[in-house]
Write a protein that holds these residues in place. Structure first.
Motif, PDB file in Angstrom:
ATOM      1  N   TYR A  83      99.614  14.003 129.129  1.00  0.00           N
ATOM      2  CA  TYR A  83     100.963  13.532 129.992  1.00  0.00           C
ATOM      3  C   TYR A  83     100.395  12.944 131.649  1.00  0.00           C
ATOM      4  N   SER A  91     100.084  10.222 124.763  1.00  0.00           N
ATOM      5  CA  SER A  91     101.423  10.653 123.844  1.00  0.00           C
ATOM      6  C   SER A  91     102.221   9.601 123.435  1.00  0.00           C
ATOM      7  N   CYS A 149     101.857  21.107 135.036  1.00  0.00           N
ATOM      8  CA  CYS A 149     103.039  21.613 134.336  1.00  0.00           C
ATOM      9  C   CYS A 149     104.044  22.387 135.289  1.00  0.00           C
ATOM     10  N   GLU A 154     105.717  23.347 131.267  1.00  0.00           N
ATOM     11  CA  GLU A 154     106.187  21.848 130.733  1.00  0.00           C
ATOM     12  C   GLU A 154     105.945  20.674 131.495  1.00  0.00           C
ATOM     13  N   TYR A 155     105.905  19.637 131.091  1.00  0.00           N
ATOM     14  CA  TYR A 155     105.221  18.214 131.925  1.00  0.00           C
ATOM     15  C   TYR A 155     106.592  17.381 132.172  1.00  0.00           C
ATOM     16  N   TYR A 158     107.764  13.784 129.907  1.00  0.00           N
ATOM     17  CA  TYR A 158     107.298  14.016 128.802  1.00  0.00           C
ATOM     18  C   TYR A 158     107.955  14.905 127.750  1.00  0.00           C
ATOM     19  N   SER A 159     107.769  16.267 128.466  1.00  0.00           N
ATOM     20  CA  SER A 159     108.467  17.573 127.667  1.00  0.00           C
ATOM     21  C   SER A 159     110.075  17.335 127.713  1.00  0.00           C
ATOM     22  N   ARG A 160     110.524  17.624 126.575  1.00  0.00           N
ATOM     23  CA  ARG A 160     111.710  17.322 126.296  1.00  0.00           C
ATOM     24  C   ARG A 160     112.933  17.916 127.096  1.00  0.00           C
ATOM     25  N   ASN A 161     112.813  18.922 127.637  1.00  0.00           N
ATOM     26  CA  ASN A 161     113.670  19.715 128.759  1.00  0.00           C
ATOM     27  C   ASN A 161     113.327  19.077 130.144  1.00  0.00           C
ATOM     28  N   TYR A 190     100.277  27.458 129.464  1.00  0.00           N
ATOM     29  CA  TYR A 190     100.741  27.114 128.053  1.00  0.00           C
ATOM     30  C   TYR A 190      99.975  27.256 127.017  1.00  0.00           C
TER      31      TYR A 190
END
Length: 283
Positions: A83, A91, A149, A154-155, A158-161, A190
């Motif tokens: 990421y 990714s 993160c 989460e990143y 990239y991360s969905r949220n 994580y």
């Protein structure tokens, strides 16, 4: 790409290596402390000089000698991970936050576009870049791109949220003493990775526009005690349980050694933390 306004950095007027010519014993000893001392150079100082070098009989302790004695090793190269958002392919996509206006900043907690803020325990990240080939002299005018993160692992980008956010990423240039500071939050833990912060080093601020210009990629490790204290507070998802299943000796990045990458951390969850790391580069 948005053009950056790079402020001029005050440089020394000339190379000071020659300034030590004909300045006497004090300067000679100082120069000897900066480099490898060979036998002929010591003998050239005469008996008094040798006594000074061995026993410190004249009470001369140069700043260079002190620096050399505490010099750090070159920081290991590590993966940028999946990421990085540094213009490299990762990714399954190529993203480059380094091309965005405002990415040169000290406070990483706010997204440049949405203005949303990453929530978490405050963390001040202090880094010092030094040249291990010159007695760990400070490296001025270099740039660091740091990213990590969120509090729950989460990143941004990239991360969905948080795919629409670009917080917890930013660039700073080192000052004359080789230091820089970021204001951010304590990253979460994580599954499968020890708490860490990614960073890349660039030779100048102007060159910090793409991964192809970087001269080093590494990661900073955070100590277990501080991490456990942070993860015991709300908002860190499964970070505490994830940390309980990990060790530095089994981490995919730090298992081959982490002494040069372990930050010195002070603080409390209520007051926030300060993490400091000296980054050795072979320049």
């Amino acid at each position: 790409m948005t053009n950056r306004r790079v402020l001029p950095y005050p440089a020394d007027d000339h190379d000071h290596h020659d300034d030590f010519n004909d300045l006497g014993l004090t300067a000679d000893l100082d120069m000897l402390a900066r480099a490898v001392v060979d036998r002929r150079r010591i003998l050239a100082l005469g008996g008094a000089g040798i006594a000074t070098l061995i026993g410190g009989s004249l009470g001369l302790t140069s700043a260079a000698a002190r620096t050399t004695a505490t010099c750090v090793p070159v920081i290991p190269f590590e993966t940028a991970g999946p990421y990085p958002a540094d213009g490299s392919a990762a990714s399954g996509q190529t993203q480059n936050v380094l091309s965005r206006s405002g990415i040169v900043r000290s406070d990483l907690r706010t997204s440049l576009g949405t203005k949303n803020q990453a929530q978490g325990v405050p963390l001040t990240l202090k880094m010092t870049l030094v040249n291990v080939n010159s007695g760990c002299a400070p490296l001025a005018g270099y740039a660091v791109y740091a990213w990590h993160c969120t509090a729950n692992g989460e990143y941004s980008m990239y991360s969905r949220n948080v795919v629409g956010e670009d917080y917890l990423r930013g660039v700073q240039a080192t000052s004359k003493d080789g230091t820089l500071t970021f204001q951010t939050i304590y990253p979460g833990c994580y599954d499968g990775r020890w708490p860490h912060i990614h960073f890349e080093v660039f030779p100048t601020l102007a060159s910090a526009t793409s991964a192809r210009n970087k001269i080093q990629t590494s990661q900073l490790a955070l100590p277990e005690s501080a991490s456990r204290a942070v993860y015991a507070t709300p908002g860190h998802g499964p970070s505490l349980s994830n940390l309980g299943r990990l060790s530095l000796d089994r981490d995919m990045v730090f298992r081959d050694g982490y002494a040069a990458q372990m930050a010195s951390v002070t603080g409390t969850p209520a007051r926030g933390y300060i993490a400091s790391l000296t980054v050795g580069l072979a320049r």
